[in-house]
Design a protein around this motif. Structure first.
Motif, short mmCIF file in Angstrom:
data_model
loop_
_atom_site.label_atom_id
_atom_site.label_comp_id
_atom_site.label_asym_id
_atom_site.label_seq_id
_atom_site.Cartn_x
_atom_site.Cartn_y
_atom_site.Cartn_z
N LEU A 116 0.83 -1.21 0.00
CA LEU A 116 0.00 0.00 0.00
C LEU A 116 0.87 1.25 0.00
N LEU A 117 1.88 1.27 0.85
CA LEU A 117 2.75 2.44 0.94
C LEU A 117 3.65 2.57 -0.29
N TRP A 118 4.09 1.44 -0.82
CA TRP A 118 4.94 1.46 -2.02
C TRP A 118 4.17 2.05 -3.21
N ASP A 119 2.97 1.55 -3.43
CA ASP A 119 2.16 2.07 -4.54
C ASP A 119 1.84 3.55 -4.35
N GLY A 120 1.45 3.90 -3.12
CA GLY A 120 1.10 5.29 -2.86
C GLY A 120 2.27 6.23 -3.02
N ALA A 121 3.46 5.79 -2.63
CA ALA A 121 4.64 6.65 -2.76
C ALA A 121 4.95 6.93 -4.23
N TRP A 122 4.86 5.91 -5.08
CA TRP A 122 5.16 6.12 -6.49
C TRP A 122 4.09 6.99 -7.16
N VAL A 123 2.85 6.83 -6.77
CA VAL A 123 1.81 7.71 -7.32
C VAL A 123 2.05 9.15 -6.87
N ALA A 124 2.46 9.33 -5.62
CA ALA A 124 2.76 10.68 -5.14
C ALA A 124 3.90 11.31 -5.93
N VAL A 125 4.93 10.52 -6.24
CA VAL A 125 6.04 11.03 -7.05
C VAL A 125 5.55 11.44 -8.43
N ALA A 126 4.71 10.60 -9.04
CA ALA A 126 4.19 10.91 -10.37
C ALA A 126 3.34 12.18 -10.35
N VAL A 127 2.52 12.34 -9.32
CA VAL A 127 1.68 13.54 -9.20
C VAL A 127 2.56 14.78 -9.02
N ALA A 128 3.59 14.66 -8.20
CA ALA A 128 4.48 15.80 -7.98
C ALA A 128 5.21 16.20 -9.26
N ILE A 129 5.67 15.21 -10.02
CA ILE A 129 6.37 15.52 -11.27
C ILE A 129 5.43 16.19 -12.26
N SER A 130 4.19 15.72 -12.34
CA SER A 130 3.24 16.32 -13.27
C SER A 130 2.86 17.74 -12.87
N ALA A 131 2.88 18.02 -11.56
CA ALA A 131 2.50 19.35 -11.08
C ALA A 131 3.65 20.35 -11.12
#
Length: 286
Positions: free
Chosen positions: A142-157
């Motif tokens: 859960l934390l692994w998936d969420g961390a990578w999604v957070a990185v992707a969101v940050a890069i897109s923003a």
């Protein structure tokens, strides 16, 4: 020399192979018989005149079968996306909503588990769309998936965040400090939303199915996915936009509150994005 073979008299078009939902090439193609062929014996002339029809009647009707199969497939996708709006209320655990509301309320602290749960919801729907939202399972996955999604969101923003000051500065002379900053923020929010709407559904659906974080950053694959099945992506995008509009409207219109409205929008978006999953890729387990 006066007669010709019936099979070649009218220059029959060879049967074209068809696969998928492609149309059959050459059906209905014909040409009129020449004067020499008209003066040939009756059996040759009859073969010439009936050749195209005979060839056409012998063609396998794969096009119609494939078209009906495509229609059924499209109808299933439509039903899956339409069911996204009721799916959040079919939870298998009574703690799904309370925990989800708390994570949204404490988003600055719990955004990683929330993102991870969204990926788990997509993965669960890809495996079985008939069940409701999955129960919360606090795990390293859960934390692994969420961390990578957070990185992707940050890069897109990041590009839009960097563009705020220059855009606000450019708008300030005409609109003033407060209005210029607000307009710049709205423009950038809108642009970022379009980018997420274009890339995120396919990227997260592939990431949920494969478990490979590289899928989150494969922009070319996401664009190819939109081009390959634009109709389904359009349905998914419409469902996501509608869900977030409902969630934001929960601030005052329905007197429910923004926090559960946001969690509802996340669940609807996750279920809708699962419609983009390709059956050839099995959802990863973990």
């Amino acid at each position: 020399m006066g007669s010709s073979r019936p099979g070649k008299a009218c220059g029959e078009v060879p049967e074209a192979s068809s696969s998928g939902c492609a149309s059959t090439v050459g059906i209905g193609a014909s040409r009129s018989c020449s004067s020499k062929e008209r003066s040939s014996p009756p059996e040759s002339r009859q073969a010439c005149e009936s050749g195209p029809e005979t060839s056409r009647s012998r063609r396998p009707k794969t096009g119609s079968r494939c078209a009906s199969s495509c229609k059924v497939h499209a109808a299933n996708r439509v039903r899956l996306v339409a069911g996204s709006f009721a799916w959040p209320f079919r939870g298998r655990s009574r703690w799904t909503w309370p925990i989800g509301v708390v994570t949204v309320l404490l988003l600055p602290l719990l955004f990683i588990p929330l993102f991870g749960y969204a990926v788990a919801a997509i993965r669960d729907t890809e495996a079985d769309a008939s069940t409701g939202p999955p129960p919360w399972r606090w795990s390293a996955r859960l934390l692994w998936d969420g961390a990578w999604v957070a990185v992707a969101v940050a890069i897109s923003a990041a590009p839009f965040a960097l563009a705020y000051n220059p855009l606000a500065t450019a708008l300030t002379p005409r609109l003033g400090d407060l209005t210029g900053g607000a307009v710049a923020l709205l423009i950038l929010w809108f642009g970022w939303g379009l980018v997420l709407l274009l890339l995120a559904p396919h990227a997260t659906a592939r990431f949920a199915a494969s478990g490979d974080f590289h899928d989150l950053f494969d922009v070319a694959a996401a664009i190819r996915g939109v081009r390959a099945d634009f109709a389904t992506w359009n349905l998914v995008a419409a469902a996501i936009v509608t869900a977030w509009a409902i969630g934001i409207a929960c601030i005052g219109l329905l007197c429910i509150g923004l926090v559960p409205g946001v969690f509802y929008a996340i669940l609807v978006s996750a279920h809708a994005a699962a419609a983009l999953h390709r059956p050839g890729t099995r959802p990863s387990t973990g």
